[in-house]
Design a protein around this motif. Sequence first.
Motif, PDB file in Angstrom:
ATOM      1  N   SER A 127       1.060  -1.395  -0.194  1.00 54.11           N
ATOM      2  CA  SER A 127      -0.225   0.063  -0.300  1.00 54.11           C
ATOM      3  C   SER A 127       1.113   1.341  -0.033  1.00 54.11           C
ATOM      4  O   SER A 127       0.535   2.472  -0.835  1.00 54.11           O
ATOM      5  N   LEU A 128       1.917   0.904   0.542  1.00 50.25           N
ATOM      6  CA  LEU A 128       3.141   2.488   0.810  1.00 50.25           C
ATOM      7  C   LEU A 128       3.340   2.909  -0.944  1.00 50.25           C
ATOM      8  O   LEU A 128       3.858   3.668  -1.293  1.00 50.25           O
ATOM      9  N   LEU A 129       4.134   1.605  -1.113  1.00 49.46           N
ATOM     10  CA  LEU A 129       4.626   1.592  -2.719  1.00 49.46           C
ATOM     11  C   LEU A 129       3.408   2.398  -3.604  1.00 49.46           C
ATOM     12  O   LEU A 129       3.997   2.999  -4.385  1.00 49.46           O
ATOM     13  N   GLU A 130       2.433   1.486  -2.927  1.00 50.18           N
ATOM     14  CA  GLU A 130       1.507   2.369  -4.346  1.00 50.18           C
ATOM     15  C   GLU A 130       1.013   3.235  -3.973  1.00 50.18           C
ATOM     16  O   GLU A 130       1.001   4.974  -5.047  1.00 50.18           O
ATOM     17  N   GLU A 131       1.393   3.935  -2.749  1.00 51.48           N
ATOM     18  CA  GLU A 131       0.719   5.245  -2.586  1.00 51.48           C
ATOM     19  C   GLU A 131       2.302   6.228  -3.180  1.00 51.48           C
ATOM     20  O   GLU A 131       2.061   7.913  -3.641  1.00 51.48           O
ATOM     21  N   LEU A 132       3.360   5.538  -2.822  1.00 53.38           N
ATOM     22  CA  LEU A 132       4.449   6.851  -3.248  1.00 53.38           C
ATOM     23  C   LEU A 132       4.330   6.739  -4.883  1.00 53.38           C
ATOM     24  O   LEU A 132       4.594   8.030  -5.611  1.00 53.38           O
ATOM     25  N   HIS A 133       3.769   5.359  -5.428  1.00 53.75           N
ATOM     26  CA  HIS A 133       3.858   5.659  -6.659  1.00 53.75           C
ATOM     27  C   HIS A 133       3.177   6.439  -7.031  1.00 53.75           C
ATOM     28  O   HIS A 133       3.254   7.016  -8.707  1.00 53.75           O
ATOM     29  N   ARG A 134       1.976   6.821  -6.812  1.00 57.62           N
ATOM     30  CA  ARG A 134       0.907   7.820  -7.936  1.00 57.62           C
ATOM     31  C   ARG A 134       1.080   8.615  -6.782  1.00 57.62           C
ATOM     32  O   ARG A 134       0.987   9.841  -8.203  1.00 57.62           O
ATOM     33  N   ASN A 135       1.828   8.931  -6.056  1.00 54.35           N
ATOM     34  CA  ASN A 135       1.463  10.785  -5.299  1.00 54.35           C
ATOM     35  C   ASN A 135       3.126  11.446  -5.242  1.00 54.35           C
ATOM     36  O   ASN A 135       3.423  12.199  -5.225  1.00 54.35           O
ATOM     37  N   ARG A 136       4.128  10.612  -6.340  1.00 51.92           N
ATOM     38  CA  ARG A 136       5.604  10.579  -6.120  1.00 51.92           C
ATOM     39  C   ARG A 136       5.922  11.458  -4.250  1.00 51.92           C
ATOM     40  O   ARG A 136       6.526  12.272  -4.621  1.00 51.92           O
ATOM     41  N   THR A 137       5.968  11.080  -3.665  1.00 47.51           N
ATOM     42  CA  THR A 137       5.513  11.172  -2.224  1.00 47.51           C
ATOM     43  C   THR A 137       5.917   9.922  -1.517  1.00 47.51           C
ATOM     44  O   THR A 137       5.153   9.293  -1.119  1.00 47.51           O
ATOM     45  N   THR A 138       6.957  10.097  -0.570  1.00 49.97           N
ATOM     46  CA  THR A 138       7.553   8.892  -0.585  1.00 49.97           C
ATOM     47  C   THR A 138       7.218   9.564   1.388  1.00 49.97           C
ATOM     48  O   THR A 138       6.828  10.676   2.777  1.00 49.97           O
ATOM     49  N   ASN A 139       5.802   8.302   2.368  1.00 54.27           N
ATOM     50  CA  ASN A 139       5.782   8.183   3.551  1.00 54.27           C
ATOM     51  C   ASN A 139       7.013   7.797   4.519  1.00 54.27           C
ATOM     52  O   ASN A 139       7.406   7.066   4.585  1.00 54.27           O
ATOM     53  N   PRO A 140       6.956   8.210   5.590  1.00 55.98           N
ATOM     54  CA  PRO A 140       8.116   8.430   6.961  1.00 55.98           C
ATOM     55  C   PRO A 140       8.126   7.194   6.999  1.00 55.98           C
ATOM     56  O   PRO A 140       9.370   6.618   7.516  1.00 55.98           O
ATOM     57  N   LEU A 141       6.938   5.746   7.367  1.00 53.44           N
ATOM     58  CA  LEU A 141       7.277   4.458   7.434  1.00 53.44           C
ATOM     59  C   LEU A 141       7.501   3.996   6.696  1.00 53.44           C
ATOM     60  O   LEU A 141       8.258   2.585   6.889  1.00 53.44           O
ATOM     61  N   LEU A 142       7.875   4.753   5.129  1.00 52.01           N
ATOM     62  CA  LEU A 142       8.494   3.605   3.727  1.00 52.01           C
ATOM     63  C   LEU A 142      10.317   3.709   4.060  1.00 52.01           C
ATOM     64  O   LEU A 142      11.017   3.085   4.445  1.00 52.01           O
ATOM     65  N   ILE A 143      10.860   5.544   4.137  1.00 51.89           N
ATOM     66  CA  ILE A 143      11.559   5.524   3.893  1.00 51.89           C
ATOM     67  C   ILE A 143      11.227   6.950   3.798  1.00 51.89           C
ATOM     68  O   ILE A 143      10.866   7.681   3.411  1.00 51.89           O
ATOM     69  N   SER A 144      12.644   7.940   4.712  1.00 51.99           N
ATOM     70  CA  SER A 144      11.631   9.313   4.970  1.00 51.99           C
ATOM     71  C   SER A 144      13.965   9.838   4.789  1.00 51.99           C
ATOM     72  O   SER A 144      15.011   9.010   4.614  1.00 51.99           O
ATOM     73  N   TYR A 145      14.080  11.353   4.580  1.00 49.18           N
ATOM     74  CA  TYR A 145      15.350  12.187   3.970  1.00 49.18           C
ATOM     75  C   TYR A 145      15.432  13.134   5.316  1.00 49.18           C
ATOM     76  O   TYR A 145      13.485  13.885   5.023  1.00 49.18           O
ATOM     77  N   SER A 146      16.609  13.087   5.629  1.00 52.43           N
ATOM     78  CA  SER A 146      17.022  14.381   6.025  1.00 52.43           C
ATOM     79  C   SER A 146      18.245  15.009   5.848  1.00 52.43           C
ATOM     80  O   SER A 146      19.372  14.565   5.254  1.00 52.43           O
ATOM     81  N   LYS A 147      18.050  16.022   5.834  1.00 53.05           N
ATOM     82  CA  LYS A 147      19.147  17.529   5.278  1.00 53.05           C
ATOM     83  C   LYS A 147      20.018  17.814   6.392  1.00 53.05           C
ATOM     84  O   LYS A 147      21.547  17.676   5.763  1.00 53.05           O
ATOM     85  N   THR A 148      19.931  16.739   7.115  1.00 54.52           N
ATOM     86  CA  THR A 148      20.426  17.675   8.568  1.00 54.52           C
ATOM     87  C   THR A 148      21.252  16.936   8.347  1.00 54.52           C
ATOM     88  O   THR A 148      22.669  16.941   9.172  1.00 54.52           O
ATOM     89  N   ASP A 149      21.660  15.884   8.580  1.00 55.19           N
ATOM     90  CA  ASP A 149      22.382  14.252   8.953  1.00 55.19           C
ATOM     91  C   ASP A 149      23.670  14.572   7.707  1.00 55.19           C
ATOM     92  O   ASP A 149      23.929  15.335   6.577  1.00 55.19           O
ATOM     93  N   CYS A 150      24.241  14.113   8.683  1.00 55.90           N
ATOM     94  CA  CYS A 150      26.098  14.679   7.693  1.00 55.90           C
ATOM     95  C   CYS A 150      26.055  13.237   7.099  1.00 55.90           C
ATOM     96  O   CYS A 150      26.624  11.749   7.927  1.00 55.90           O
ATOM     97  N   LEU A 151      26.390  13.300   5.947  1.00 61.51           N
ATOM     98  CA  LEU A 151      27.411  12.012   5.381  1.00 61.51           C
ATOM     99  C   LEU A 151      28.329  11.684   5.731  1.00 61.51           C
ATOM    100  O   LEU A 151      29.634  12.149   5.712  1.00 61.51           O
ATOM    101  N   GLU A 152      28.957  10.792   6.621  1.00 67.32           N
ATOM    102  CA  GLU A 152      30.577  10.240   6.730  1.00 67.32           C
ATOM    103  C   GLU A 152      31.118  10.001   5.689  1.00 67.32           C
ATOM    104  O   GLU A 152      30.438   8.735   5.357  1.00 67.32           O
ATOM    105  N   PRO A 153      32.050   9.865   5.770  1.00 68.24           N
ATOM    106  CA  PRO A 153      32.481   9.357   4.583  1.00 68.24           C
ATOM    107  C   PRO A 153      33.839   8.112   4.825  1.00 68.24           C
ATOM    108  O   PRO A 153      33.336   7.675   5.705  1.00 68.24           O
ATOM    109  N   VAL A 154      33.487   7.329   3.748  1.00 59.80           N
ATOM    110  CA  VAL A 154      33.804   5.646   4.591  1.00 59.80           C
ATOM    111  C   VAL A 154      35.378   5.558   3.877  1.00 59.80           C
ATOM    112  O   VAL A 154      36.075   5.860   3.120  1.00 59.80           O
ATOM    113  N   SER A 155      35.895   5.226   5.090  1.00 56.67           N
ATOM    114  CA  SER A 155      37.395   5.028   4.723  1.00 56.67           C
ATOM    115  C   SER A 155      37.968   3.654   3.724  1.00 56.67           C
ATOM    116  O   SER A 155      36.847   3.449   3.592  1.00 56.67           O
ATOM    117  N   LYS A 156      39.029   3.782   3.476  1.00 60.19           N
ATOM    118  CA  LYS A 156      39.808   2.724   2.323  1.00 60.19           C
ATOM    119  C   LYS A 156      39.673   1.698   2.968  1.00 60.19           C
ATOM    120  O   LYS A 156      39.746   1.039   2.816  1.00 60.19           O
TER     121      LYS A 156
END
Length: 407
Positions: free
Chosen positions: A187-216
């Motif tokens: 149901s959440l995937l169907e909602e995502l496909h129709r609205n083109r907006t994701t529900n936090p119950l499925l996956i969310s995005y935060s601009k404030t999170d810092c991307l940690e570099p991956v070491s060699k």
Amino acid sequence: LTAGVTTFGQSVISRSDPAGIIQALPLLHAAVALSLRTKLASFTASQTLERLRHLGPALTSQELRVAMTCVFETNSVARAECRFGWHENSFWSHDDFLSALWRELTSGRFVKVKQASNRTEVLYITEDPQNKIDKTESLPYWAFLFFRTSHMSIYIHHPLGISEATDASTNISLIIHEACTRVNQLSLLEELHRNRTTNPLLISYSKTDCLEPVSKNEHINEKLVTEISLSQLLRHTSYTPGQYACPVVFRVDFPLNHRCQMNQTIMALESSVLHPFAVQNCPGLFCYKDESDAIFCLVLINSSRRVHQDEIDVKGGKILYDCIELLVMGVDSPGPSITVQLCRILRNKLETIALDALSKVLKKNPHYNLLPMDMMFVQHFEHKYESNESSSSSREVFVYDLPGICD
């Protein structure tokens, strides 16, 4: 088996006392008589269930009704109630959720079941979900699932006793929870496909999170495991999996040329190849429906693994390349449109991006001394590009059936 109680005097028969025992006997005697009657009915029901269990697929509708009656009469039955976890959205009503859950349970995806009657929403299990190897004609045990509007009532009678029946009811409850999770994901995937907006119950995005570099070191030392959680895969990104986050059903690495920068290359791939499938409120996340109408979430990330290309060997040593990883999240396996066609397009686009980067270097300085790996890349570019095109074209075969009225 029958039991008779001889009484003296007039007995009053009622619905709560069909044999008239309470009115005909003193209270102490009546209690003993009712206890004997209950135990005898329970024993008779257990024996009947055991006899019917060995019939297996040959059970008739009348015998199933007898079995359901006996399940309520026997004392050696485990009862459980599994509540439905339903997430409401604008496209799926509660009735839609129940219909989808019924289809999932009757599809045999989670457990083999049959409908006890065409007029009742009652299922019974025909195969032990914990032991699918030993297949016999008889039922493993009696397990009736009564489908309600808000929960599932589970009644289990096991030939090995109440302890085994309790364990079986726990396992079936977990299976029902898995089915509810899958329906919520659909149901959440169907909602995502129709609205083109994701529900936090499925996956969310935060601009404030810092991307940690991956070491060699982490690149080289990490084990190449396929069974890894989505949270671990996205731990260096701004994405946060929700309660009903879909698992990764397909992942593939694309080696990154040393002339290309990771973030710029990912942005180039997203803007050129994946842009038509972009999600509005979650940058870098894309929604795609394949040829079988299955919906998937796509994301490109900086892979935590490093690979080498076999055709590049400098001074006897292999060169390790950083990778861009494509993660495909969903509830079903993706079709060739993702595993073959999309991967081919991304791979070819990476080759052209690397060629453009090398061309810019030569444009600035025509006398620049190319590295051995640059020479190998140029030599193999045309061959790799054509091989990708030829390998995909042989699989893209479509057959169309014309109606009979067409000449």
